[in-house]
Motif scaffolding. Structure first.
Motif, PDB file in Angstrom:
ATOM      1  N   ALA A  17      -5.758   2.766 -26.155  1.00  0.00           N
ATOM      2  CA  ALA A  17      -6.042   2.451 -27.449  1.00  0.00           C
ATOM      3  C   ALA A  17      -4.885   3.018 -28.236  1.00  0.00           C
ATOM      4  CB  ALA A  17      -7.259   3.522 -27.999  1.00  0.00           C
ATOM      5  N   TYR A  18      -4.207   3.963 -27.721  1.00  0.00           N
ATOM      6  CA  TYR A  18      -2.648   4.215 -28.477  1.00  0.00           C
ATOM      7  C   TYR A  18      -1.667   3.036 -28.205  1.00  0.00           C
ATOM      8  CZ  TYR A  18       1.621   6.696 -29.606  1.00  0.00           C
ATOM      9  OH  TYR A  18       2.811   7.100 -29.931  1.00  0.00           O
ATOM     10  N   GLY A  19      -1.446   2.683 -26.979  1.00  0.00           N
ATOM     11  CA  GLY A  19      -0.497   1.804 -26.514  1.00  0.00           C
ATOM     12  C   GLY A  19      -0.635   1.557 -24.945  1.00  0.00           C
ATOM     13  N   VAL A  20      -0.549   0.515 -24.363  1.00  0.00           N
ATOM     14  CA  VAL A  20      -0.570   0.305 -22.973  1.00  0.00           C
ATOM     15  C   VAL A  20       0.671   0.815 -22.369  1.00  0.00           C
ATOM     16  CG1 VAL A  20      -0.697  -1.097 -20.952  1.00  0.00           C
ATOM     17  CG2 VAL A  20      -2.026  -1.592 -23.193  1.00  0.00           C
ATOM     18  N   ALA A  21       0.564   1.543 -21.239  1.00  0.00           N
ATOM     19  CA  ALA A  21       2.070   2.413 -20.687  1.00  0.00           C
ATOM     20  C   ALA A  21       2.769   1.194 -20.425  1.00  0.00           C
ATOM     21  CB  ALA A  21       1.453   3.068 -19.611  1.00  0.00           C
ATOM     22  N   ARG A  22       4.019   1.644 -20.533  1.00  0.00           N
ATOM     23  CA  ARG A  22       5.318   0.585 -19.885  1.00  0.00           C
ATOM     24  C   ARG A  22       5.103   0.559 -18.358  1.00  0.00           C
ATOM     25  NH1 ARG A  22      11.043   2.348 -21.707  1.00  0.00           N
ATOM     26  NH2 ARG A  22      10.632   1.486 -23.552  1.00  0.00           N
ATOM     27  N   TYR A  23       5.565  -0.317 -17.570  1.00  0.00           N
ATOM     28  CA  TYR A  23       5.423  -0.425 -16.352  1.00  0.00           C
ATOM     29  C   TYR A  23       5.926   0.855 -15.565  1.00  0.00           C
ATOM     30  CZ  TYR A  23       6.104  -2.671 -11.759  1.00  0.00           C
ATOM     31  OH  TYR A  23       6.162  -2.605 -10.196  1.00  0.00           O
ATOM     32  N   GLN A  24       4.906   1.447 -14.679  1.00  0.00           N
ATOM     33  CA  GLN A  24       5.380   2.261 -13.756  1.00  0.00           C
ATOM     34  C   GLN A  24       5.672   3.602 -14.829  1.00  0.00           C
ATOM     35  OE1 GLN A  24       6.798   1.683  -9.896  1.00  0.00           O
ATOM     36  NE2 GLN A  24       4.553   1.589 -10.109  1.00  0.00           N
TER      37      GLN A  24
ATOM     38  N   ARG B  79       0.883   6.507 -11.635  1.00  0.00           N
ATOM     39  CA  ARG B  79       2.195   5.422 -11.983  1.00  0.00           C
ATOM     40  C   ARG B  79       1.206   4.099 -11.885  1.00  0.00           C
ATOM     41  NH1 ARG B  79       6.710   7.529 -14.088  1.00  0.00           N
ATOM     42  NH2 ARG B  79       6.890   9.672 -12.758  1.00  0.00           N
ATOM     43  N   SER B  80       1.677   3.003 -12.663  1.00  0.00           N
ATOM     44  CA  SER B  80       0.684   1.935 -12.599  1.00  0.00           C
ATOM     45  C   SER B  80       1.171   1.326 -11.213  1.00  0.00           C
ATOM     46  CB  SER B  80       0.972   1.124 -13.806  1.00  0.00           C
ATOM     47  OG  SER B  80       2.346   0.646 -13.850  1.00  0.00           O
ATOM     48  N   GLU B  81       0.475   0.450 -10.799  1.00  0.00           N
ATOM     49  CA  GLU B  81       0.417  -0.146  -9.362  1.00  0.00           C
ATOM     50  C   GLU B  81       2.023  -0.923  -9.485  1.00  0.00           C
ATOM     51  OE1 GLU B  81      -1.378  -0.192  -6.882  1.00  0.00           O
ATOM     52  OE2 GLU B  81      -2.649   0.969  -7.905  1.00  0.00           O
ATOM     53  N   LYS B  82       2.286  -1.103  -8.426  1.00  0.00           N
ATOM     54  CA  LYS B  82       3.572  -2.010  -8.248  1.00  0.00           C
ATOM     55  C   LYS B  82       3.333  -3.298  -8.307  1.00  0.00           C
ATOM     56  CE  LYS B  82       6.911   1.114  -5.907  1.00  0.00           C
ATOM     57  NZ  LYS B  82       7.000   1.797  -4.835  1.00  0.00           N
TER      58      LYS B  82
ATOM     59  N   GLU C  37       3.064 -19.748 -11.152  1.00  0.00           N
ATOM     60  CA  GLU C  37       3.567 -18.494 -10.979  1.00  0.00           C
ATOM     61  C   GLU C  37       2.593 -17.437 -11.559  1.00  0.00           C
ATOM     62  OE1 GLU C  37       7.367 -18.134 -12.889  1.00  0.00           O
ATOM     63  OE2 GLU C  37       8.129 -19.890 -11.953  1.00  0.00           O
ATOM     64  N   GLY C  38       2.790 -16.345 -10.996  1.00  0.00           N
ATOM     65  CA  GLY C  38       1.742 -15.189 -11.661  1.00  0.00           C
ATOM     66  C   GLY C  38       2.333 -13.824 -11.079  1.00  0.00           C
ATOM     67  N   TRP C  39       1.625 -12.757 -11.675  1.00  0.00           N
ATOM     68  CA  TRP C  39       1.805 -11.519 -11.359  1.00  0.00           C
ATOM     69  C   TRP C  39       0.682 -10.811 -10.489  1.00  0.00           C
ATOM     70  CZ3 TRP C  39       6.356  -9.536 -12.401  1.00  0.00           C
ATOM     71  CH2 TRP C  39       7.002  -9.826 -13.594  1.00  0.00           C
ATOM     72  N   CYS C  40       1.024 -10.159  -9.399  1.00  0.00           N
ATOM     73  CA  CYS C  40       0.160  -9.592  -8.601  1.00  0.00           C
ATOM     74  C   CYS C  40       0.482  -8.311  -8.068  1.00  0.00           C
ATOM     75  CB  CYS C  40      -0.552 -10.446  -7.448  1.00  0.00           C
ATOM     76  SG  CYS C  40       0.632 -10.452  -6.042  1.00  0.00           S
ATOM     77  N   PRO C  41      -0.422  -7.480  -8.189  1.00  0.00           N
ATOM     78  CA  PRO C  41      -0.198  -6.033  -7.532  1.00  0.00           C
ATOM     79  C   PRO C  41       0.199  -6.067  -6.059  1.00  0.00           C
ATOM     80  CG  PRO C  41      -2.580  -6.030  -7.960  1.00  0.00           C
ATOM     81  CD  PRO C  41      -1.873  -7.427  -8.331  1.00  0.00           C
ATOM     82  N   ILE C  42       1.368  -5.292  -5.432  1.00  0.00           N
ATOM     83  CA  ILE C  42       1.751  -5.458  -4.035  1.00  0.00           C
ATOM     84  C   ILE C  42       0.867  -5.502  -2.837  1.00  0.00           C
ATOM     85  CG2 ILE C  42       3.199  -4.383  -2.624  1.00  0.00           C
ATOM     86  CD1 ILE C  42       5.460  -4.531  -4.461  1.00  0.00           C
ATOM     87  N   PHE C  43      -0.300  -4.443  -3.306  1.00  0.00           N
ATOM     88  CA  PHE C  43      -1.172  -4.101  -2.320  1.00  0.00           C
ATOM     89  C   PHE C  43      -2.078  -5.278  -2.178  1.00  0.00           C
ATOM     90  CE2 PHE C  43      -3.364  -3.185  -6.071  1.00  0.00           C
ATOM     91  CZ  PHE C  43      -4.897  -3.620  -5.884  1.00  0.00           C
ATOM     92  N   ALA C  44      -2.186  -6.193  -3.096  1.00  0.00           N
ATOM     93  CA  ALA C  44      -3.121  -7.357  -3.171  1.00  0.00           C
ATOM     94  C   ALA C  44      -2.361  -8.638  -2.234  1.00  0.00           C
ATOM     95  CB  ALA C  44      -3.501  -7.957  -4.324  1.00  0.00           C
ATOM     96  N   LYS C  45      -1.297  -8.657  -1.925  1.00  0.00           N
ATOM     97  CA  LYS C  45      -0.540  -9.787  -1.341  1.00  0.00           C
ATOM     98  C   LYS C  45      -1.182 -10.351  -0.137  1.00  0.00           C
ATOM     99  CE  LYS C  45       3.894  -9.288  -0.768  1.00  0.00           C
ATOM    100  NZ  LYS C  45       5.302  -8.782  -1.038  1.00  0.00           N
TER     101      LYS C  45
END
Lengths: 820, 351
Positions: A403-410, A18-21, A345-353
């Protein structure tokens, strides 16, 4: 069921699955801390800022002046770089690391350097010009002097001849000198000349123009001026031609001078008197040598200045790039109402808070600010970006998926499985342990030089190879494995795992191809028996083996895909998808092709002679008929009928219920809210800030139904066509082994048959060339592409949406030199 | 090969057509112009342009910019593109491309000759010349005293030589002469270009004849308006009109006798395509005429891109870029002179 669920819940988490929260955060930064905070965040590189000023054009933003200043500074730096490379100096490879200078100081410093350089350039340009002029003058003196002398002598000689005829025996010397004087006189009054120098390329046109302008009343003499002269504009060496034009009349003179000017020809006066000429030549030469020393000193001085700039150039450039990035980022922030704070405003992974907060605190502390930076989490309505933490090894595989497509979130990430399945499917098509070893060596070389190559700038082809070095490594390892199973080494069979189980019918082995071999002991322990090479049973056996293997692998991979769709549905708590999509899909695929795989395995285990084509075809055409000799196990007929029915039921099962249930759910949700729809959007935001909720506001049944129909039809047809598509594994593997057989037998062995060293060498060369370029490069490429297709289409369409977007953090490490 | 271009065109012209269409996609859009019009300083303009295709040409310019630098660099880009296309072109496309530059050549010749007549420095004049219209011996133009010399010394080597047959006189050069020479040359050039395009046939002839006819008609109107109140006789005026175009021949007869702008208007309104242009203007006004013509021209040039397999796109692209450079020059001038209210007076949006 309950225990199963529990078991699944307690599985250890897979990092890459799963991608990072992610979370949307808001930063409120006091103005005095802003720059430092943003640059610390850039060093950390874990926050993706959102552009809050997207509607503003670049020059209306807050920090536009700083951005402009950075642009100006990088222009100066480019100027320095250009000057350094023009001067033929190398900017030092190991730059001096200095403590960071302030941007303002740097700006002043750069301006000083630029000023100094420009001044030096203009000085040296002036000197160079004067030097050029003198040089040209010198050439004109040398060559044109020659013309004058020779033309005079010539004229004199002619005259003397004439005079000899006319005045036969009179005082000869006197007359001739008199005549000469007269001639000179005529020269001065009527015949004049202009001497000068012109670019060789223009000389012809110049002469033509002179001819036209004077209507042919002129004499044009030219001679190439031995040395080349530097053209001050382009700094290139140009060949020049010295010319002397003789003409008569004042009007012609002005015309010729104008033409000279128009052609950029510099004219220099040359005295006719030889002694005067010599004197001027001496003067010119002495001044030339003086100028040369001055010029040399100037160049030395300039080079010294440039070298000292060169020491810092790399550091300065990276610093300016960073500053520009910081200001570009600051431009994405908004001022709050009081104008004392910047809001971002911005996005960050939860582990990086925690890390981000630490960096912000540090920034507050370092800039002695009274007020700290406020950092808090916000609710997001849009889908967060997708961020996978990859390493050297997994990165290439993630790239293949992206290259096919970036995964949907999670969403479940196919890259986890691709790491093994991709090289493995490649190897099934590329099974040859000889070729595998070649690939392995290449991959090992790339990996061994990893640290060196990663800092270098590579060509596009090398970069591709280098980026995929770990893919190459696994591909080669699996090829060696598959090659051992197929028993192929450049298409030569080897007895590695003991003796063969077969022998020829007689000593000559002549009928091996027509009648086949006899088995005389236990089967060969691993892989294909080497004695079969070239025998009657080789192709039928290998084809049957590879074809069945491809179907087994394909069914297994497609099942994995469908199972991943189950995990996706579970993760997003979508029981509808599990019940009305996952279950019927599993049933449909496995009742047809799962059953086929079962038959294959049973046939292998029992050694039955049953015809599987026949079984599968008549399972549809006449399921109730007796199977006869094709029956593999007891109860096969009723089982087939059950499976067929299940498959038939599965189709409407996956088609109809889901859209109707969705419709029902939707109408239930809005029951009793018939007039709540008007202000619903705002209301909903407050009550349920759930992003998925937003999309279901408008429910269009026909759209949903058509979508479901397309999806179902695609799956049903796809089950057949995708299984057939996996047969490419067999086809490419066959093609590869046949190609290598052709090169081995028809080139190498044929050439070796001759007792001639030249033919042998040529044969060897052709074989090596074909192996390297056709088998190792082209075949690798084609097997790679087919493996790619199997993953993108046959595997990923079972579960992968691939409509997410990548996490692009603001990071200094990612700023590259793309701006030159 | 009328009507069969699609079978053979791409053998030689396909690559360049793709190139030119790619270039066309880089033309500034209305959104760009809106942003440019909001600029406060020339640096803002540079900053905005750095995000467009002009970026690499402007990025190394030191900061106090001048309008001339911007225009020069933008023209340089056009010239680079043109040179690249000319390099790649084969016959007859290369001849076609060369024809496009003859107009600039005529302008340059006139510029230099007028300049030397007023005793300007030749090098200064050379800098003002359009780089597309340069030829080798252009600097020598200053030597000539009259038309005959001009022709015999310099122009005989240039492609303009055949156009000169109409205007070789031994009269000394003066402003009026030069202007007549310009128009005679232009007339001959347009007619020659027109003939060349007709010879090419197919879609090229169809589209180019439309574009060139418009050009010829516009010149006819401009000549008429400019010659009102001068000593140019009606017959001389009549001789300067190109012998093709929508106005040829009856419109020319009527234009030749016009005495003021309203008579010109009355003549032009008989022709439906020009009715819309003149209906935008109030009576007696001629300032906005240029802009109206430019707008109409841009519209027609853009339409040339709607068809494939013809050379008209090259002509249209060059003209559109030139219009764009004129727009940029106007905007930069307005910004530099703090006359932002007048920005919209002369800017012609291309898309």
């Amino acid at each position: 069921m309950e225990r199963m669920e529990k078991f699944l819940d307690n599985l250890p988490p897979m990092d890459l699955m799963r991608s990072e929260k992610m979370t949307l955060v808001q930063l409120i930064i006091p103005v005095e801390t802003a720059h430092r905070a943003v640059s610390y965040l850039g060093e950390l590189g874990l926050l993706q800022f959102r552009d809050l000023n997207a509607e503003k054009s670049p020059f209306q933003r807050t920090f536009v002046n700083q951005v402009k200043r950075c642009g100006e500074m990088s222009r100066k730096l480019r100027f320095f770089k250009d000057q350094i490379s023009k001067a033929g100096l190398l900017s030092s490879v190991h730059p001096v690391v200095e403590p960071d200078v302030e941007l303002e100081d740097l700006e002043i410093q750069l301006a000083e350097h630029e000023h100094e350089l420009i001044e030096m350039n203009s000085n040296s340009e002036k000197l160079q010009q004067r030097y050029n002029e003198l040089l040209e003058f010198k050439m004109v003196l040398q060559k044109a002097g020659g013309f004058l002398v020779s033309s005079n002598n010539h004229a004199v000689a002619e005259e003397t001849e004439l005079s000899e005829n006319v005045y036969s025996n009179d005082d000869y010397v006197e007359t001739s000198s008199l005549l000469e004087q007269e001639m000179r006189h005529a020269d001065q009054s009527g015949l004049r000349f202009i001497s000068g120098i012109i670019c060789k390329s223009k000389a012809l046109r110049f002469e033509r123009m002179l001819f036209r302008a004077t209507r042919g009343n002129m004499l044009f003499n030219q001679e190439p001026a031995g040395e080349e002269i530097m053209d001050p504009l382009s700094a290139e060496m140009v060949e020049k031609t010295v010319f002397v034009v003789f003409f008569s009349g004042e009007q012609a003179r002005t015309k010729i001078l104008k033409i000279c000017e128009a052609f950029g020809a510099n004219s220099y006066p040359v005295p006719e008197d030889i002694s005067k000429q010599r004197q001027i030549t001496r003067e010119v030469l002495s001044r030339l040598s003086e100028l040369e020393t001055t010029l040399d000193a100037g160049v030395r001085h300039r080079n010294k200045a440039l070298t000292s700039i060169g020491y810092h150039l790399t550091q300065w450039m990276s610093m300016v790039r960073r500053e520009k990035a910081v200001y570009d980022t600051l431009n994405m922030l908004n001022f709050d109402v009081t104008k004392k704070c910047l809001v971002g405003e911005g996005w960050c992974p939860i582990f990086a808070k925690a890390q981000i907060q630490e960096a912000l605190q540090q920034a507050t502390f370092d800039s002695n600010s009274q007020v700290g930076v406020i950092f808090h989490v916000m609710d997001a309505f849009e889908s967060p970006p997708t961020y996978f933490r990859t390493n050297h090894f997994t990165n290439a595989y993630q790239e293949i998926v992206d290259a096919y497509g970036v995964a949907r979130y999670q969403e479940a990430n196919p890259a986890v499985y691709t790491v093994i399945t991709f090289p493995f499917l490649f190897a099934v098509m590329f099974g040859d342990w000889g070729h595998g070893i070649c690939l392995l060596l290449g991959a090992l070389v790339l990996i061994a030089r990893e640290s060196r190559l990663s800092t270098q700038k590579l060509g596009s082809f090398m970069e591709m190879l280098f980026g995929g070095r770990y893919v190459l490594l696994l591909m080669s390892l699996f090829s060696i494995y598959c090659g051992l199973i197929y028993n192929e080494f450049f298409s030569v069979p080897f007895h590695i795992f003991g003796g063969s189980a077969y022998k020829c019918r007689d000593a000559t082995c002549s009928d091996a191809h027509s009648a086949g071999l006899i088995k005389f002991r236990d089967p060969y322990p691993f892989g294909v028996d080497p004695s079969w090479r070239g025998s009657r049973s080789e192709l039928p056996f290998l084809n049957s083996l590879k074809m069945k293997l491809s179907i087994l692998l394909g069914v297994a991979q497609m099942n994995l895909g469908i199972i991943l769709s189950y995990f996706n549905a579970r993760f997003f708590h979508d029981s509808l998808d599990i019940r009305y999509q996952f279950v019927p899909q599993m049933i449909f695929l496995n009742s047809l092709f799962g059953y086929l795989s079962l038959l294959i395995i049973i046939k292998w285990c029992t050694g039955s002679q049953a015809d599987l084509y026949h079984v599968m075809i008549y399972m549809f055409l006449s399921p109730t008929d007796d199977l006869g000799e094709n029956e593999l196990f007891w109860g096969q007929r009723p089982l087939q009928i059950v499976l067929l029915l299940l498959a038939l039921i599965a189709v409407p099962w996956m088609l109809f219920p889901k859209p109707f249930i969705l419709k029902k759910l939707h109408s239930e949700r809005f029951q009793g809210r018939t007039y709540g729809m008007l202000g619903s959007s705002e209301f909903d935001l407050d009550v349920e800030p759930d992003s998925s909720w937003q999309h279901q506001e408008e429910f269009n049944f026909s759209e949903v139904f058509v979508h479901q129909m397309i999806h179902s039809i695609e799956f049903v047809l796809g089950a057949v066509s995708n299984t057939a598509s996996y047969l490419r594994l067999w086809a490419l593997s066959l093609a590869h082994s046949e190609l290598s057989t052709v090169f081995y037998e028809k080139v190498l062995l044929l050439a070796w048959g001759y007792d001639n060293i030249v033919i042998r060498l040529v044969g060897l060369a052709v074989f090596a060339f074909a192996t390297a370029f056709i088998l190792l490069m082209m075949e690798t490429l084609s097997a790679f592409l087919h493996a790619l297709r199997l993953h993108w289409v046959e595997f990923q369409n079972k579960f992968y949406h691939g409509d997410g977007y990548k996490f692009k953090p603001f990071s200094f490490a990612l700023i590259t030199e793309d701006d030159n | 090969m009328y009507g069969f271009e699609s079978m053979t065109f791409n053998i030689h012209g396909g690559y360049l057509e793709a190139i030119v269409r790619g270039h066309r996609a880089g033309l500034l859009t209305a959104a760009d112009y809106n942003n440019l019009c909001q600029c406060e300083t020339l640096d803002d303009i540079k900053m905005h342009l750095s995000a467009t295709e002009y970026g690499p040409y402007l990025q190394n310019e030191p900061s106090p910019l001048h309008t001339t630098t911007i225009v020069e660099k933008c023209t340089l880009k056009l010239v680079d593109e043109y040179k690249y296309m000319l390099c790649q072109a084969t016959e007859p496309l290369s001849t076609f491309l060369e024809y496009i530059t003859y107009g600039h050549m005529i302008d340059n010749v006139v510029l230099i000759v007028t300049g030397t007549l007023h005793e300007r420095d030749v090098h200064e004049l050379l800098e003002k010349c359009h780089p597309l219209g340069m030829f080798d011996s252009i600097a020598t133009l200053a030597v000539a005293q009259n038309m005959r010399e001009l022709y015999r010394l310099v122009l005989v080597d240039t492609p303009l030589a055949p156009y000169f047959s109409e205007c070789i006189t031994s009269e000394d050069l003066d402003d009026m002469n030069i202007e007549i020479m310009r128009n005679t040359l232009y007339k001959a050039y347009l007619e020659d270009f027109y003939k060349f395009c007709q010879k090419l046939g197919g879609a090229t002839a169809e589209i180019m004849s439309d574009l060139l006819a418009f050009e010829a008609d516009r010149r006819a109107v401009n000549i008429t308006i400019n010659s009102i109140g001068t000593e140019l006789t009606r017959d001389d005026r009549r001789k300067l009109y190109s012998n093709f175009g929508l106005l040829y021949p009856y419109g020319h007869e009527e234009l030749a006798v016009c005495e003021d702008i309203d008579q010109v208007r009355a003549v032009m309104e008989k022709y439906p395509p020009y009715q819309s242009i003149f209906s935008k203007l109030s009576y007696g006004e001629s300032q906005m005429l240029d802009k109206a013509f430019y707008e109409e021209e841009v519209k027609r040039l853009c339409l040339a891109f709607e068809q494939q397999f013809h050379y008209g796109v090259f002509f249209a692209y060059m003209r559109l870029r030139e219009q764009e450079i004129r727009n940029l020059m106007w905007i930069s001038e307005c910004v530099a002179q703090n006359q932002k209210s007048r920005v919209h007076d002369s800017v012609v949006f291309i898309f």
